[in-house]
Design an enzyme around this catalytic site. Structure first.
Site, PDB file in Angstrom:
ATOM      1  N   TYR A   1      14.581  82.509 -43.571  1.00  8.79           N
ATOM      2  CA  TYR A   1      15.284  82.752 -44.821  1.00  8.79           C
ATOM      3  C   TYR A   1      14.930  84.159 -45.301  1.00  8.79           C
ATOM      4  CZ  TYR A   1      14.871  77.733 -44.226  1.00  8.79           C
ATOM      5  OH  TYR A   1      14.873  76.476 -43.687  1.00  8.79           O
TER       6      TYR A   1
ATOM      7  N   HIS B   1       8.217  76.528 -45.279  1.00 10.17           N
ATOM      8  CA  HIS B   1       8.057  75.069 -45.285  1.00 10.17           C
ATOM      9  C   HIS B   1       7.518  74.573 -43.944  1.00 10.17           C
ATOM     10  CE1 HIS B   1      11.767  74.494 -42.867  1.00 10.17           C
ATOM     11  NE2 HIS B   1      12.327  75.410 -43.637  1.00 10.17           N
TER      12      HIS B   1
ATOM     13  N   GLU C   1      12.743  70.893 -37.925  1.00  8.05           N
ATOM     14  CA  GLU C   1      13.656  71.729 -38.693  1.00  8.05           C
ATOM     15  C   GLU C   1      13.086  73.106 -39.039  1.00  8.05           C
ATOM     16  OE1 GLU C   1      14.112  70.399 -42.829  1.00  8.05           O
ATOM     17  OE2 GLU C   1      12.958  68.626 -42.296  1.00  8.05           O
TER      18      GLU C   1
ATOM     19  N   ARG D   1      18.721  77.288 -40.782  1.00  6.45           N
ATOM     20  CA  ARG D   1      17.846  76.149 -40.476  1.00  6.45           C
ATOM     21  C   ARG D   1      18.582  75.266 -39.476  1.00  6.45           C
ATOM     22  NH1 ARG D   1      16.785  74.885 -45.172  1.00  6.45           N
ATOM     23  NH2 ARG D   1      18.141  73.113 -45.665  1.00  6.45           N
TER      24      ARG D   1
ATOM     25  N   ASP E   1      19.006  62.758 -41.389  1.00  6.16           N
ATOM     26  CA  ASP E   1      18.674  64.047 -42.010  1.00  6.16           C
ATOM     27  C   ASP E   1      18.967  65.134 -40.972  1.00  6.16           C
ATOM     28  OD1 ASP E   1      17.711  66.129 -43.483  1.00  6.16           O
ATOM     29  OD2 ASP E   1      15.656  65.391 -43.646  1.00  6.16           O
TER      30      ASP E   1
ATOM     31  N   ASP F   1      24.466  53.916 -72.116  1.00  4.35           N
ATOM     32  CA  ASP F   1      24.211  52.569 -71.598  1.00  4.35           C
ATOM     33  C   ASP F   1      24.757  52.379 -70.189  1.00  4.35           C
ATOM     34  OD1 ASP F   1      26.841  52.709 -72.270  1.00  4.35           O
ATOM     35  OD2 ASP F   1      26.932  50.783 -73.328  1.00  4.35           O
TER      36      ASP F   1
ATOM     37  N   HIS G   1      16.696  74.120 -51.411  1.00 11.15           N
ATOM     38  CA  HIS G   1      17.295  72.910 -51.958  1.00 11.15           C
ATOM     39  C   HIS G   1      18.505  73.249 -52.827  1.00 11.15           C
ATOM     40  CE1 HIS G   1      13.256  70.550 -51.411  1.00 11.15           C
ATOM     41  NE2 HIS G   1      13.923  70.715 -50.291  1.00 11.15           N
TER      42      HIS G   1
ATOM     43  N   HIS H   1       9.189  66.101 -41.065  1.00 14.55           N
ATOM     44  CA  HIS H   1       8.599  64.988 -41.803  1.00 14.55           C
ATOM     45  C   HIS H   1       9.054  63.682 -41.161  1.00 14.55           C
ATOM     46  CE1 HIS H   1      12.633  64.473 -43.528  1.00 14.55           C
ATOM     47  NE2 HIS H   1      12.631  65.784 -43.742  1.00 14.55           N
TER      48      HIS H   1
ATOM     49  N   GLU I   1      18.086  71.420 -37.757  1.00 14.39           N
ATOM     50  CA  GLU I   1      17.271  70.205 -37.903  1.00 14.39           C
ATOM     51  C   GLU I   1      17.842  69.056 -37.090  1.00 14.39           C
ATOM     52  OE1 GLU I   1      15.592  67.357 -41.543  1.00 14.39           O
ATOM     53  OE2 GLU I   1      17.344  68.656 -41.853  1.00 14.39           O
TER      54      GLU I   1
ATOM     55  N   HIS J   1      11.893  61.441 -46.701  1.00 11.67           N
ATOM     56  CA  HIS J   1      10.528  61.851 -46.382  1.00 11.67           C
ATOM     57  C   HIS J   1       9.731  60.554 -46.320  1.00 11.67           C
ATOM     58  CE1 HIS J   1      10.733  66.364 -47.136  1.00 11.67           C
ATOM     59  NE2 HIS J   1      11.966  65.920 -47.332  1.00 11.67           N
TER      60      HIS J   1
ATOM     61  N   ASP K   1      22.899  70.833 -44.774  1.00 11.09           N
ATOM     62  CA  ASP K   1      21.793  69.884 -44.640  1.00 11.09           C
ATOM     63  C   ASP K   1      22.240  68.612 -45.340  1.00 11.09           C
ATOM     64  OD1 ASP K   1      19.439  68.415 -44.728  1.00 11.09           O
ATOM     65  OD2 ASP K   1      18.174  70.130 -45.204  1.00 11.09           O
TER      66      ASP K   1
END
Length: 437
Positions: free
Chosen positions: A384, A345, A380, A408, A266, A34, A238, A349, A410, A356, A255
């Site tokens: 990899y 990728h 970005e 990466r 971001d 709950d 991710h 975005h 970004e 996003h 990130d």
């Protein structure tokens, strides 16, 4: 701020014409038993109303003679408010949120038909609330059955994705000010993370300090699950476990961004934990950085939106060929997407109320929309090289010395009338800055 919300509604109603638009608030989400998660309003609903409570409905009916903006909300209830928090209530909602009329949510079925009966169509997103979906469909079907006799009424339901996201994608001055605050906090957190990272620390320690700063500076918290990925973990796009101990020769990919008053930063940076790149890390890092620089250069008003992705892909593919990690004609490798095991990728975005964010990218199947001032986009690119990377059959096997490196970089970039503004430039990314003496 209410003037801002009113202007947004007016812009949308100008597109509605004789239609009626219905927006449902986000539901409460259960964490366990709950206990509920902290409430986060539906972005479209918040964009148009600023109302931050669940179990509410907003109706925009520009054709109605008296009530163009109507809210249905939970009434005041002292007993429930003791347990779950303050409610605005029916009377205060009218004054505080500029609605022409406000009803208790329990009276939705009684009052909604008057705002639909003269509409030629209904704009509504058939989304996650199945019961409410059925409520809207039932009203529509009843009105549709009367159409042959009365000659008026909504003959179609259409998703507002065709009219609202194009408005949301161009940010107002107020939105940009809020977004800059989210970015300012995020910049400070990234710089703190770089200062504290060292061999022996754990990824979650870095995460904890960044997210502590998000809240300390007035943010809601992280804009999305923070990625603090050391070593080979950086090859998982991710990755969020954040439980590995940092090693001496690791790169650390972070990130993470702060959410402030519903707007989100971001940012991604990758840097050596011990302050010095290995030769292979440095070569790949400089390649990704050059790809990002070339991509950012393409963020210009009037340029097609895909130009920045294409620029990044070309730099990365050319670099991989120069290193012998790919072989073949660059144009063919790009056309056949042979580079994708290394870079899977898109290059970015839209950014705003959602990480996003809402907004179209293409005007039709073949043609991309042009950038326009007021848009904010992430840039970005990355590389990899997973431990088990598999390339096409006609490509060479990746040597062991390259494996396990993930990078990466970004930034959040505003499109301006004269070009662009890198909003996150205060987080260093040049090699000479990242390498400590």
């Amino acid at each position: 701020m209410q003037a801002e919300y009113r202007q947004r509604r007016q812009q949308l109603m100008a597109k509605l014409g004789s239609s009626t638009a219905i927006f449902r608030s986000a539901p409460m989400a259960v964490m366990h038993s709950d206990v509920e998660y902290n409430f986060r309003q539906d972005s479209d609903f918040f964009y148009l109303t600023g109302f931050n409570e669940s179990n509410a409905v907003a109706v925009l009916a520009p054709h109605h003679e008296e009530h163009q903006f109507v809210l249905f909300v939970q009434p005041k209830d002292p007993e429930k408010e003791t347990w779950t928090g303050y409610r605005t209530g029916v009377d205060a909602a009218k004054a505080e949120y500029g609605a022409d009329e406000v009803y208790p949510i329990a009276e939705l079925n009684e009052h909604l038909p008057q705002y639909l009966a003269q509409a030629d169509r209904i704009y509504y997103h058939l989304g996650r609330d199945r019961n409410f979906n059925q409520t809207i469909l039932n009203h529509w079907q009843r009105l549709l059955s009367k159409y042959p006799k009365e000659g008026v009424g909504p003959v179609a339901i259409e998703d507002p994705i065709t009219i609202l996201p194009p408005l949301r994608v161009v940010k107002s001055d107020q939105e940009l000010a809020t977004l800059r605050k989210a970015i300012e906090i995020s910049v400070e957190a990234h710089n703190l993370a770089r200062d504290m990272a060292q061999p022996g620390r754990y990824e979650y320690e870095i995460q904890a300090e960044m997210e502590r700063l998000f809240r300390l500076k007035g943010g809601v918290g992280p804009a999305y699950p923070s990625i603090v990925a050391s070593g080979f973990n950086a090859c998982i796009l991710h990755y969020t476990e954040n439980n590995r101990q940092l090693q001496d020769d690791d790169l650390l990919l972070i990130d993470a961004g702060c959410s402030y008053d519903y707007y989100n930063a971001d940012i991604t940076r990758t840097f050596p934990v011990n302050g010095r790149f290995t030769p292979e890390q440095k070569i790949l890092y400089e390649l990704v950085l050059e790809a990002q620089i070339q991509a950012i250069n393409q963020v210009q008003p009037g340029n097609p939106i895909n130009a920045y992705h294409d620029a990044a892909v070309r730099v990365l593919t050319e670099g991989l060929v120069d290193l012998g990690l790919l072989v073949g004609d660059v144009d063919k490798l790009i056309e056949e997407e042979t580079y994708k095991p290394f870079y899977m990728h898109r290059t970015g975005h839209w950014l705003g109320l959602d990480v996003h964010d809402a907004g179209p990218y293409k005007q039709d199947k073949e043609n991309w929309l042009p950038f326009q001032p007021g848009q904010v986009i992430t840039v970005e690119p990355g590389l990899y090289i997973g431990l088990d990377i598999q390339l096409a059959e006609d490509q060479p096997e990746v040597p062991e010395r390259w494996r396990g490196i993930g990078i990466r970089i970004e930034d959040d970039v505003l499109v301006t009338a004269a070009g662009h503004d890198v909003l996150t430039k205060a987080v260093p990314k040049a090699v000479e800055t990242l390498e400590q003496a």
